[in-house]
Design a protein around this motif. Structure first.
Motif, PDB file in Angstrom:
ATOM      1  N   GLY A 181       0.808  -1.223   0.000  1.00  9.13           N
ATOM      2  CA  GLY A 181       0.000   0.000   0.000  1.00  9.13           C
ATOM      3  C   GLY A 181       0.834   1.263   0.000  1.00  9.13           C
ATOM      4  N   ASP A 182       0.302   2.269   0.656  1.00  5.49           N
ATOM      5  CA  ASP A 182       0.890   3.606   0.639  1.00  5.49           C
ATOM      6  C   ASP A 182       2.031   3.702   1.661  1.00  5.49           C
ATOM      7  N   GLY A 183       3.006   4.546   1.384  1.00  3.89           N
ATOM      8  CA  GLY A 183       4.100   4.785   2.345  1.00  3.89           C
ATOM      9  C   GLY A 183       3.668   5.795   3.391  1.00  3.89           C
ATOM     10  N   ASN A 184       2.688   5.432   4.219  1.00  2.00           N
ATOM     11  CA  ASN A 184       2.044   6.433   5.081  1.00  2.00           C
ATOM     12  C   ASN A 184       2.383   6.258   6.573  1.00  2.00           C
ATOM     13  N   ASN A 185       1.597   6.945   7.413  1.00  2.00           N
ATOM     14  CA  ASN A 185       1.832   6.946   8.864  1.00  2.00           C
ATOM     15  C   ASN A 185       1.768   5.543   9.485  1.00  2.00           C
ATOM     16  N   ILE A 186       0.890   4.690   8.980  1.00  2.00           N
ATOM     17  CA  ILE A 186       0.779   3.338   9.555  1.00  2.00           C
ATOM     18  C   ILE A 186       2.032   2.539   9.188  1.00  2.00           C
ATOM     19  N   LEU A 201       9.634  -7.728   7.887  1.00  2.00           N
ATOM     20  CA  LEU A 201       8.735  -6.798   7.178  1.00  2.00           C
ATOM     21  C   LEU A 201       9.134  -6.695   5.707  1.00  2.00           C
ATOM     22  N   ASN A 202       8.183  -6.984   4.826  1.00  2.00           N
ATOM     23  CA  ASN A 202       8.333  -6.752   3.390  1.00  2.00           C
ATOM     24  C   ASN A 202       7.413  -5.597   3.023  1.00  2.00           C
ATOM     25  N   VAL A 203       7.926  -4.624   2.301  1.00  2.00           N
ATOM     26  CA  VAL A 203       7.130  -3.438   1.980  1.00  2.00           C
ATOM     27  C   VAL A 203       7.008  -3.295   0.464  1.00  2.00           C
ATOM     28  N   GLY A 208       6.918   6.338  -6.303  1.00  2.00           N
ATOM     29  CA  GLY A 208       6.509   7.704  -5.954  1.00  2.00           C
ATOM     30  C   GLY A 208       5.717   7.775  -4.650  1.00  2.00           C
ATOM     31  N   TYR A 209       5.382   6.611  -4.067  1.00  2.00           N
ATOM     32  CA  TYR A 209       4.611   6.603  -2.816  1.00  2.00           C
ATOM     33  C   TYR A 209       5.347   5.841  -1.702  1.00  2.00           C
ATOM     34  N   GLY A 210       6.671   5.815  -1.801  1.00  2.00           N
ATOM     35  CA  GLY A 210       7.472   5.086  -0.818  1.00  2.00           C
ATOM     36  C   GLY A 210       7.512   5.802   0.521  1.00  2.00           C
ATOM     37  N   PRO A 211       7.951   5.081   1.560  1.00  2.76           N
ATOM     38  CA  PRO A 211       8.035   5.694   2.892  1.00  2.76           C
ATOM     39  C   PRO A 211       9.159   6.723   2.993  1.00  2.76           C
ATOM     40  N   ASN A 212       9.128   7.477   4.065  1.00  5.44           N
ATOM     41  CA  ASN A 212      10.105   8.502   4.408  1.00  5.44           C
ATOM     42  C   ASN A 212      11.523   7.899   4.455  1.00  5.44           C
ATOM     43  N   GLU A 213      12.469   8.567   3.770  1.00  7.22           N
ATOM     44  CA  GLU A 213      13.838   8.035   3.642  1.00  7.22           C
ATOM     45  C   GLU A 213      14.537   7.898   4.989  1.00  7.22           C
ATOM     46  N   LYS A 224      19.282  -4.507  11.139  1.00 10.00           N
ATOM     47  CA  LYS A 224      20.649  -5.030  11.161  1.00 10.00           C
ATOM     48  C   LYS A 224      21.002  -5.488  12.578  1.00 10.00           C
ATOM     49  N   SER A 225      20.673  -4.651  13.560  1.00 11.93           N
ATOM     50  CA  SER A 225      21.092  -5.026  14.910  1.00 11.93           C
ATOM     51  C   SER A 225      20.279  -6.194  15.469  1.00 11.93           C
ATOM     52  N   THR A 226      19.041  -6.388  15.026  1.00  8.12           N
ATOM     53  CA  THR A 226      18.271  -7.549  15.528  1.00  8.12           C
ATOM     54  C   THR A 226      18.317  -8.714  14.530  1.00  8.12           C
ATOM     55  N   GLN A 227      19.042  -8.524  13.418  1.00 11.76           N
ATOM     56  CA  GLN A 227      19.155  -9.543  12.359  1.00 11.76           C
ATOM     57  C   GLN A 227      17.776  -9.996  11.890  1.00 11.76           C
ATOM     58  N   THR A 228      16.958  -8.993  11.549  1.00  4.91           N
ATOM     59  CA  THR A 228      15.581  -9.254  11.118  1.00  4.91           C
ATOM     60  C   THR A 228      15.429  -8.916   9.636  1.00  4.91           C
ATOM     61  N   HIS A 229      14.609  -9.699   8.956  1.00  8.75           N
ATOM     62  CA  HIS A 229      14.375  -9.500   7.524  1.00  8.75           C
ATOM     63  C   HIS A 229      13.620  -8.181   7.267  1.00  8.75           C
ATOM     64  N   LEU A 230      14.095  -7.385   6.306  1.00  7.52           N
ATOM     65  CA  LEU A 230      13.426  -6.125   5.932  1.00  7.52           C
ATOM     66  C   LEU A 230      13.675  -5.899   4.449  1.00  7.52           C
ATOM     67  N   MET A 231      12.623  -5.687   3.684  1.00  9.17           N
ATOM     68  CA  MET A 231      12.786  -5.554   2.241  1.00  9.17           C
ATOM     69  C   MET A 231      11.815  -4.500   1.687  1.00  9.17           C
ATOM     70  N   PHE A 232      12.261  -3.729   0.700  1.00  9.35           N
ATOM     71  CA  PHE A 232      11.412  -2.718   0.054  1.00  9.35           C
ATOM     72  C   PHE A 232      11.319  -3.025  -1.434  1.00  9.35           C
ATOM     73  N   SER A 233      10.129  -2.819  -2.005  1.00  6.78           N
ATOM     74  CA  SER A 233       9.896  -3.159  -3.408  1.00  6.78           C
ATOM     75  C   SER A 233       8.747  -2.294  -3.923  1.00  6.78           C
ATOM     76  N   SER A 234       8.568  -2.308  -5.258  1.00  7.77           N
ATOM     77  CA  SER A 234       7.347  -1.682  -5.778  1.00  7.77           C
ATOM     78  C   SER A 234       6.447  -2.761  -6.399  1.00  7.77           C
ATOM     79  N   ASP A 235       6.785  -4.032  -6.116  1.00  7.16           N
ATOM     80  CA  ASP A 235       6.030  -5.147  -6.687  1.00  7.16           C
ATOM     81  C   ASP A 235       5.298  -5.900  -5.564  1.00  7.16           C
TER      82      ASP A 235
END
Ligand code: CP
Ligand code: NVA
Length: 336
Positions: A181-186, A201-203, A208-213, A224-235
């Motif tokens: 969805g949208d790169g919003n407050n939630i 978390l996969n995002v 053009g609607y990505g989250p805050n840099e 990185k510090s908790t060695q947790t999966h995190l990924m950003f995509s537009s797909d």
């Protein structure tokens, strides 16, 4: 500025994993005590007032807050945008000094996040963020509580609530959540919470609607510090892969109404459907979350009203989690 040591609740970026888990454990205990044991609170907020200053509409947050303060024996004083001078005819600095001199806590729903920061800076009493354009922290507590109830111990009958028997730090780490969805407050609130707690978390956001840099960098460093999966995509399909939970929110947040036509075009292909989840390769028993209010464009009825959907339990849990936040800030005066 306000005296040091007054606890505020503006974003989970300010809290440790332990403090977030404490709030969750407290919310779960409150639900057990109030809903299942019918216990009274002992009215620890008797004679105290929480100013509930909302410059935007609300159903869940307002009802959860007013009913929680009532349960604790205090008075929720609702002040809508038509009622007070919340940054309209009087500066936020002056408003904060004046209101905090008369009440025992402030819960505010604002436009710009800097407004809630200003309120907290000059308030002599605790300030709670009830939604800003950047963060909505109380929502994420309800989401986590609902996931704990879903993935934690299961009651043998509907009336035997057992979620309080296991700590959420045992059930939540290792889950994988997909935001489509949208790169919003939630999303921002999930990004400053989930990696810290060890929740993957996969995002996926449209271009053009990505989250805050800055929040991306913060989340990456926590992951990185908790060695947790995190990924950003537009797909969306890429983000859905192996997800336990798929989450979305409106494509048009409060204040963005004029962008509606453009947004509906730009979010084409982002509607959550069973077909999309299947094509993306979500886990077979995937669950669905949405903070509400919901529009049909972001999620089909067949998902929203299906047994996978946890949305109404999630909405009810706004009550118990907000009760825990008010209890921490106004009664215990600490997140410990
Ligand atoms: N989810 C949520 O914050 O709902 P309201 O806007 O109705 O409070
Ligand atoms: N992103 C939405 C959340 C509503 C609870 C908004 O800010 O309007």
């Amino acid at each position: 500025p306000a005296p040091q040591g007054v606890p505020h609740y503006l974003t989970h970026a300010d809290l440790s994993a332990k403090e977030i888990y404490n709030l969750l454990a407290s919310a779960i205990q409150h639900k057990h005590n109030v809903k299942y044991l019918n216990k009274s609170s002992g009215a620890p907020l008797a004679g105290k007032t929480l100013a509930v200053m909302f410059s935007k509409r609300s159903t869940r947050t307002r009802v959860a807050t007013e009913s929680s303060v009532t349960y604790l024996g205090g008075h929720p004083m609702f002040l809508g945008s038509q009622d007070i001078q919340l940054g309209v005819n009087e500066s936020l600095l002056d408003t904060s000094k004046v209101v905090s001199s008369m009440v025992d806590g402030i819960m505010a729903r604002v436009g710009s996040h800097s407004d809630i920061e200003t309120l907290a800076k000059y308030s002599t009493v605790p300030v709670i963020n009830a939604l800003s354009d950047k963060y909505h922290p109380t929502q994420i507590l309800a989401d986590l509580m609902t996931l704990h109830e879903t993935y934690g111990p299961q009651p043998s009958s509907p009336s035997s609530y057992v979620a309080h028997q296991t700590h959420p730090s045992k059930t939540l780490p290792g889950l994988r959540v997909a935001w489509i969805g949208d790169g919003n407050n939630i999303l921002h609130s999930m990004m400053v919470t989930f990696p810290k707690l060890g929740i993957g978390l996969n995002v996926a956001t449209p271009k053009g609607y990505g989250p805050n840099e800055e929040i991306i960098r913060h989340a990456q460093s926590e992951a990185k510090s908790t060695q947790t999966h995190l990924m950003f995509s537009s797909d969306p399909r890429e983000a859905i892969k192996d997800a336990d939970v798929i989450v979305t929110d409106t494509w048009i947040s409060m204040g963005q109404e004029e962008e509606k036509a453009q947004r509906i075009k730009d979010f084409a292909g982002f509607q959550i459907t069973s077909q999309l989840a299947k094509e993306g390769g979500a886990k077979s028993d995937w669950k669905f979350l949405h903070c509400l209010p919901r529009k049909q464009e972001e999620v089909s009825d067949e998902v929203f009203y299906s047994p996978r959907s946890l949305v109404f339990q999630e909405a009810e849990n706004r009550k118990w989690t907000i009760l825990a936040v008010i209890d921490a800030l106004m009664v215990k005066k600490s997140f410990d």
